[in-house]
Write a protein that holds these residues in place. Structure first.
Motif, PDB file in Angstrom:
ATOM      1  N   VAL A  77       0.959  -1.028   0.102  1.00 30.50           N
ATOM      2  CA  VAL A  77      -0.008   0.079   0.002  1.00 30.50           C
ATOM      3  C   VAL A  77       0.819   1.265  -0.025  1.00 30.50           C
ATOM      4  CG1 VAL A  77      -1.826   1.241   1.387  1.00 30.50           C
ATOM      5  CG2 VAL A  77      -2.030  -1.263   1.076  1.00 30.50           C
ATOM      6  N   ASP A  78       1.828   1.247   0.889  1.00 35.66           N
ATOM      7  CA  ASP A  78       2.891   2.314   0.773  1.00 35.66           C
ATOM      8  C   ASP A  78       3.466   2.456  -0.414  1.00 35.66           C
ATOM      9  OD1 ASP A  78       2.143   2.836   3.471  1.00 35.66           O
ATOM     10  OD2 ASP A  78       3.828   2.043   4.289  1.00 35.66           O
ATOM     11  N   PHE A  79       3.850   1.575  -1.027  1.00 37.00           N
ATOM     12  CA  PHE A  79       4.647   1.544  -2.377  1.00 37.00           C
ATOM     13  C   PHE A  79       3.312   2.252  -3.571  1.00 37.00           C
ATOM     14  CE2 PHE A  79       5.838  -0.522  -6.605  1.00 37.00           C
ATOM     15  CZ  PHE A  79       7.017   0.307  -6.722  1.00 37.00           C
ATOM     16  N   GLY A  80       2.395   1.620  -3.601  1.00 34.48           N
ATOM     17  CA  GLY A  80       1.412   2.333  -4.430  1.00 34.48           C
ATOM     18  C   GLY A  80       1.189   3.661  -4.148  1.00 34.48           C
ATOM     19  N   ASN A  81       1.073   4.174  -2.805  1.00 32.10           N
ATOM     20  CA  ASN A  81       0.967   5.532  -2.421  1.00 32.10           C
ATOM     21  C   ASN A  81       2.181   6.244  -3.198  1.00 32.10           C
ATOM     22  OD1 ASN A  81      -1.558   5.224  -1.587  1.00 32.10           O
ATOM     23  ND2 ASN A  81      -0.789   5.027   0.614  1.00 32.10           N
ATOM     24  N   GLU A  82       3.335   5.851  -2.863  1.00 31.59           N
ATOM     25  CA  GLU A  82       4.334   6.458  -3.328  1.00 31.59           C
ATOM     26  C   GLU A  82       4.488   6.867  -5.070  1.00 31.59           C
ATOM     27  OE1 GLU A  82       9.544   6.078  -3.047  1.00 31.59           O
ATOM     28  OE2 GLU A  82       7.855   5.169  -1.566  1.00 31.59           O
ATOM     29  N   LEU A  83       4.018   5.408  -5.597  1.00 33.51           N
ATOM     30  CA  LEU A  83       4.084   5.881  -6.922  1.00 33.51           C
ATOM     31  C   LEU A  83       2.891   6.653  -7.540  1.00 33.51           C
ATOM     32  CD1 LEU A  83       4.067   2.136  -8.196  1.00 33.51           C
ATOM     33  CD2 LEU A  83       6.091   3.928  -8.468  1.00 33.51           C
ATOM     34  N   MET A  84       1.879   6.856  -6.906  1.00 31.87           N
ATOM     35  CA  MET A  84       0.749   7.792  -7.185  1.00 31.87           C
ATOM     36  C   MET A  84       1.296   9.149  -7.056  1.00 31.87           C
ATOM     37  SD  MET A  84      -1.958   6.398  -8.474  1.00 31.87           S
ATOM     38  CE  MET A  84      -3.316   7.650  -8.116  1.00 31.87           C
ATOM     39  N   GLY A  85       1.955   9.436  -5.753  1.00 34.04           N
ATOM     40  CA  GLY A  85       2.642  10.598  -5.401  1.00 34.04           C
ATOM     41  C   GLY A  85       3.467  11.170  -6.636  1.00 34.04           C
ATOM     42  N   LEU A  86       4.228  10.161  -7.143  1.00 28.69           N
ATOM     43  CA  LEU A  86       5.162  10.568  -8.116  1.00 28.69           C
ATOM     44  C   LEU A  86       4.475  10.903  -9.448  1.00 28.69           C
ATOM     45  CD1 LEU A  86       8.110   7.874  -7.454  1.00 28.69           C
ATOM     46  CD2 LEU A  86       8.393  10.334  -7.195  1.00 28.69           C
ATOM     47  N   ALA A  87       3.502  10.224  -9.600  1.00 27.72           N
ATOM     48  CA  ALA A  87       2.957  10.427 -10.864  1.00 27.72           C
ATOM     49  C   ALA A  87       1.967  11.799 -10.738  1.00 27.72           C
ATOM     50  CB  ALA A  87       1.778   9.155 -11.168  1.00 27.72           C
ATOM     51  N   MET A  88       1.582  12.190  -9.683  1.00 25.15           N
ATOM     52  CA  MET A  88       0.983  13.276  -9.739  1.00 25.15           C
ATOM     53  C   MET A  88       1.994  14.684  -9.783  1.00 25.15           C
ATOM     54  SD  MET A  88      -2.071  12.846  -9.546  1.00 25.15           S
ATOM     55  CE  MET A  88      -3.455  11.521  -9.376  1.00 25.15           C
ATOM     56  N   LYS A  89       3.080  14.270  -9.337  1.00 23.91           N
ATOM     57  CA  LYS A  89       4.002  15.362  -9.219  1.00 23.91           C
ATOM     58  C   LYS A  89       4.603  15.593 -10.602  1.00 23.91           C
ATOM     59  CE  LYS A  89       5.701  14.890  -4.509  1.00 23.91           C
ATOM     60  NZ  LYS A  89       6.998  14.427  -3.716  1.00 23.91           N
ATOM     61  N   SER A  90       4.824  14.733 -11.524  1.00 20.68           N
ATOM     62  CA  SER A  90       5.320  14.859 -12.745  1.00 20.68           C
ATOM     63  C   SER A  90       4.209  15.614 -13.756  1.00 20.68           C
ATOM     64  CB  SER A  90       5.279  13.553 -13.222  1.00 20.68           C
ATOM     65  OG  SER A  90       4.266  12.863 -13.585  1.00 20.68           O
TER      66      SER A  90
END
Length: 91
Positions: A77-90
């Motif tokens: 879950v943490d890894f998925g949230n981190e990926l979503m955060g990186l995707a949103m920042k880009s």
């Protein structure tokens, strides 16, 4: 001219009809385009059948894995949230 031919007897005609019926019909000769179309149709049907078998099996295995672990681990879950955060920042 001198001799008149006898008409074929009914018995002989029956034999000819039976011989023609027993003979297999000649196979249809296909061109390269028809052969290619048939191969493509066979491949598509094979892929569809394979998909209808493998996709539910894969989903069932995922469900079994989920049940075996007891839910989704926190790390995933943490890894998925981190990926979503990186995707949103880009963006």
């Amino acid at each position: 001219m001198f001799f008149k031919r006898k008409p074929a007897s009914a018995w002989a005609q029956d034999e000819e009809v039976a011989a023609q019926a027993a003979a297999p019909a000649p196979k249809e000769k296909l061109g390269w385009f028809e052969k290619r179309a048939r191969r493509r149709r066979r491949r598509v049907v094979f892929e569809e059948v394979l998909g209808w078998i493998l996709v539910p099996a894969f989903l069932y295995l995922l469900w079994l894995g989920y049940r075996a672990v007891g839910g989704v681990p926190k790390e995933i879950v943490d890894f998925g949230n981190e990926l979503m955060g990186l995707a949103m920042k880009s963006f």
